[in-house]
Design a protein around this motif. Structure first.
Motif, PDB file in Angstrom:
ATOM      1  N   GLY A 195      -7.842   4.880  -6.004  1.00  0.00           N
ATOM      2  CA  GLY A 195      -6.871   5.954  -5.846  1.00  0.00           C
ATOM      3  C   GLY A 195      -6.512   6.192  -4.389  1.00  0.00           C
ATOM      4  N   GLY A 196      -7.467   5.963  -3.493  1.00  0.00           N
ATOM      5  CA  GLY A 196      -7.189   6.122  -2.071  1.00  0.00           C
ATOM      6  C   GLY A 196      -6.114   5.153  -1.593  1.00  0.00           C
ATOM      7  N   GLU A 197      -6.161   3.923  -2.089  1.00  0.00           N
ATOM      8  CA  GLU A 197      -5.146   2.928  -1.734  1.00  0.00           C
ATOM      9  C   GLU A 197      -3.796   3.279  -2.366  1.00  0.00           C
ATOM     10  OE1 GLU A 197      -6.719  -0.819  -2.908  1.00  0.00           O
ATOM     11  OE2 GLU A 197      -8.145  -0.934  -1.244  1.00  0.00           O
ATOM     12  N   TYR A 198      -3.827   3.806  -3.596  1.00  0.00           N
ATOM     13  CA  TYR A 198      -2.593   4.277  -4.231  1.00  0.00           C
ATOM     14  C   TYR A 198      -1.905   5.300  -3.334  1.00  0.00           C
ATOM     15  CZ  TYR A 198      -3.887   2.659  -9.025  1.00  0.00           C
ATOM     16  OH  TYR A 198      -4.197   1.935 -10.130  1.00  0.00           O
ATOM     17  N   LEU A 199      -2.700   6.276  -2.896  1.00  0.00           N
ATOM     18  CA  LEU A 199      -2.157   7.378  -2.112  1.00  0.00           C
ATOM     19  C   LEU A 199      -1.569   6.885  -0.787  1.00  0.00           C
ATOM     20  CD1 LEU A 199      -1.729  10.404  -1.787  1.00  0.00           C
ATOM     21  CD2 LEU A 199      -4.051  10.558  -0.845  1.00  0.00           C
ATOM     22  N   THR A 200      -2.287   6.003  -0.127  1.00  0.00           N
ATOM     23  CA  THR A 200      -1.799   5.459   1.141  1.00  0.00           C
ATOM     24  C   THR A 200      -0.476   4.732   0.940  1.00  0.00           C
ATOM     25  OG1 THR A 200      -4.044   5.212   2.000  1.00  0.00           O
ATOM     26  CG2 THR A 200      -2.334   3.899   3.048  1.00  0.00           C
ATOM     27  N   ALA A 201      -0.385   3.937  -0.113  1.00  0.00           N
ATOM     28  CA  ALA A 201       0.852   3.197  -0.400  1.00  0.00           C
ATOM     29  C   ALA A 201       2.009   4.147  -0.683  1.00  0.00           C
ATOM     30  CB  ALA A 201       0.633   2.260  -1.585  1.00  0.00           C
ATOM     31  N   LEU A 202       1.735   5.239  -1.395  1.00  0.00           N
ATOM     32  CA  LEU A 202       2.771   6.236  -1.676  1.00  0.00           C
ATOM     33  C   LEU A 202       3.263   6.902  -0.393  1.00  0.00           C
ATOM     34  CD1 LEU A 202       1.696   8.275  -4.852  1.00  0.00           C
ATOM     35  CD2 LEU A 202       3.883   7.123  -4.513  1.00  0.00           C
ATOM     36  N   MET A 203       2.334   7.331   0.418  1.00  0.00           N
ATOM     37  CA  MET A 203       2.693   8.061   1.628  1.00  0.00           C
ATOM     38  C   MET A 203       3.384   7.167   2.659  1.00  0.00           C
ATOM     39  SD  MET A 203       1.721  10.906   0.508  1.00  0.00           S
ATOM     40  CE  MET A 203       2.170  11.904   1.917  1.00  0.00           C
ATOM     41  N   ASN A 204       3.066   5.866   2.627  1.00  0.00           N
ATOM     42  CA  ASN A 204       3.689   4.915   3.558  1.00  0.00           C
ATOM     43  C   ASN A 204       5.037   4.407   3.074  1.00  0.00           C
ATOM     44  OD1 ASN A 204       1.523   5.118   5.262  1.00  0.00           O
ATOM     45  ND2 ASN A 204       0.558   3.203   4.610  1.00  0.00           N
ATOM     46  N   GLY A 205       5.402   4.708   1.827  1.00  0.00           N
ATOM     47  CA  GLY A 205       6.659   4.215   1.279  1.00  0.00           C
ATOM     48  C   GLY A 205       6.585   2.794   0.754  1.00  0.00           C
ATOM     49  N   ASP A 206       5.359   2.242   0.647  1.00  0.00           N
ATOM     50  CA  ASP A 206       5.204   0.890   0.113  1.00  0.00           C
ATOM     51  C   ASP A 206       5.481   0.852  -1.385  1.00  0.00           C
ATOM     52  OD1 ASP A 206       4.431  -0.031   2.633  1.00  0.00           O
ATOM     53  OD2 ASP A 206       2.333   0.473   2.259  1.00  0.00           O
ATOM     54  N   VAL A 207       5.277   1.969  -2.059  1.00  0.00           N
ATOM     55  CA  VAL A 207       5.646   2.122  -3.464  1.00  0.00           C
ATOM     56  C   VAL A 207       6.413   3.433  -3.592  1.00  0.00           C
ATOM     57  CG1 VAL A 207       3.669   0.809  -4.354  1.00  0.00           C
ATOM     58  CG2 VAL A 207       3.461   3.280  -4.018  1.00  0.00           C
ATOM     59  N   LEU A 208       7.190   3.563  -4.654  1.00  0.00           N
ATOM     60  CA  LEU A 208       8.032   4.745  -4.832  1.00  0.00           C
ATOM     61  C   LEU A 208       7.476   5.738  -5.848  1.00  0.00           C
ATOM     62  CD1 LEU A 208      11.607   3.128  -4.733  1.00  0.00           C
ATOM     63  CD2 LEU A 208      10.203   4.026  -2.852  1.00  0.00           C
ATOM     64  N   ALA A 209       6.515   5.282  -6.634  1.00  0.00           N
ATOM     65  CA  ALA A 209       5.906   6.165  -7.639  1.00  0.00           C
ATOM     66  C   ALA A 209       4.519   5.624  -7.959  1.00  0.00           C
ATOM     67  CB  ALA A 209       6.769   6.214  -8.904  1.00  0.00           C
ATOM     68  N   SER A 210       3.757   6.433  -8.661  1.00  0.00           N
ATOM     69  CA  SER A 210       2.418   6.005  -9.042  1.00  0.00           C
ATOM     70  C   SER A 210       1.973   6.731 -10.301  1.00  0.00           C
ATOM     71  CB  SER A 210       1.420   6.268  -7.916  1.00  0.00           C
ATOM     72  OG  SER A 210       0.146   5.767  -8.251  1.00  0.00           O
TER      73      SER A 210
END
Length: 329
Positions: free
Chosen positions: A194-209
């Protein structure tokens, strides 16, 4: 002569118990267990839902002074729990001091063809709780509601990278199917925690989770993320009560994740009985209730025959759900 030998053996057994400072009754009831540190393994990185639940349980054990030995949380990530599962089977069979946190992947990863073993190959001790799935986006996302997100995915799946791995993918797959799209075309980006999910979301690497409430609740409350929908029958409680259910929004999709504890195959009966009783006791404590309320976990203890029936039913439902979205191998 046979009677004399039997009587002599019984006397020796009583003497041995006396020398160790235990009563015969105490030894028979398993009071000597546990007598060494417990390894509480988590098949994911720190920050995941499994990790958070295991550490919450250990916190409760310490607050309540409930376990007479040290319980150590060990992160052993890999293949959404399959690495740990295989280790428990191949390296720790018969062990009494090994337990592990688990959830739906204990059943589904084998159905997906990503693991050769499943819940039937270990000793599932207890179900602890039910957690709801949540669809989230960054607070400043252009997707203001679930409809706009699903519309974009149906129209151009590759343009909407979504952070989700394993069974976290299933809720969105069912939603996209309900919206008239092709679940197999979703641009899922897999992460271990989940920590990696959150980082990707906040960095804009993904648009949703998609993940459990535990992993995103604090960020939604802090205004960093926006919850678009929760896949439960009813809305969550405050401070997440403003998030609508998918059913409210016109999508007949409800799905949740259970979490529990398992041990190795052929785990000694006294160890299984100890943890069944101890976990039930912990879940009834004020310390656990405080943590469960904070994380919006629905405590749902099951063990024994009831747990066996639940696991069988869950396995059947997962098989049907995975088949409906083309993920069954």
């Amino acid at each position: 002569m046979k009677r004399l030998l039997t009587s002599g053996a019984a006397l020796l057994a009583v003497a041995a118990v006396a020398l160790t400072g235990c009563s015969a009754e105490g030894a028979a009831s398993g009071e000597s267990y546990p007598d060494r540190p417990i390894s509480f393994s988590v098949g994911s990185e720190p920050g995941s839902g499994w990790d958070g639940t295991a550490r919450a349980l250990v916190e409760v054990m310490e607050r309540e002074d409930a376990v007479p030995v040290q319980v150590n949380v060990q992160n052993r990530p890999g293949s959404v729990g399959c690495v740990l599962l295989n280790d428990m089977i191949n390296k720790h069979a018969d062990a009494s001091n090994e337990i592990a946190m688990t959830s739906v992947p204990l059943q589904s990863m084998e159905l997906r063809g990503m693991c050769d073993v499943n819940y039937k190959d270990v000793t599932v001790i207890a179900r602890l709780l039910i957690e709801n799935f949540l669809v989230a986006v960054p607070a400043d996302s252009k997707y203001k509601d679930l409809d706009s997100l699903l519309e974009a995915i149906v129209k151009d799946p590759k343009s909407v990278p979504v952070a989700a791995d394993g069974d976290d993918q299933l809720p969105l797959a069912l939603l996209v199917e309900a919206a008239g799209g092709d679940p197999s075309s979703i641009n899922f980006i897999a992460f271990e925690s989940g920590g990696e999910y959150l980082t990707a979301l906040m960095n804009g690497d993904v648009l949703a989770s998609v993940s459990g409430v535990t992993e995103y609740g604090p960020q939604i409350e802090a205004g960093e993320l926006r919850g678009l929908a929760v896949l439960s029958e009813d809305r969550l409680e405050e401070p997440l009560a403003d998030i609508p259910t998918a059913v409210e929004l016109g999508y007949d999709v409800t799905l949740n994740n259970w979490r529990g504890v398992y041990g190795p195959p052929n785990m000694p009966e006294e160890a299984v009985a100890y943890w069944e009783s101890k976990l039930q006791e912990l879940l009834q404590s004020d310390s656990w209730k405080e943590i469960a309320d904070r994380n919006q976990w629905g405590t749902a203890y099951l063990a024994g025959d009831e747990l066996d029936a639940f696991l069988e039913d869950s396995y059947t439902q997962l098989t049907s759900a995975l088949q409906s979205v083309g993920a069954l191998k």
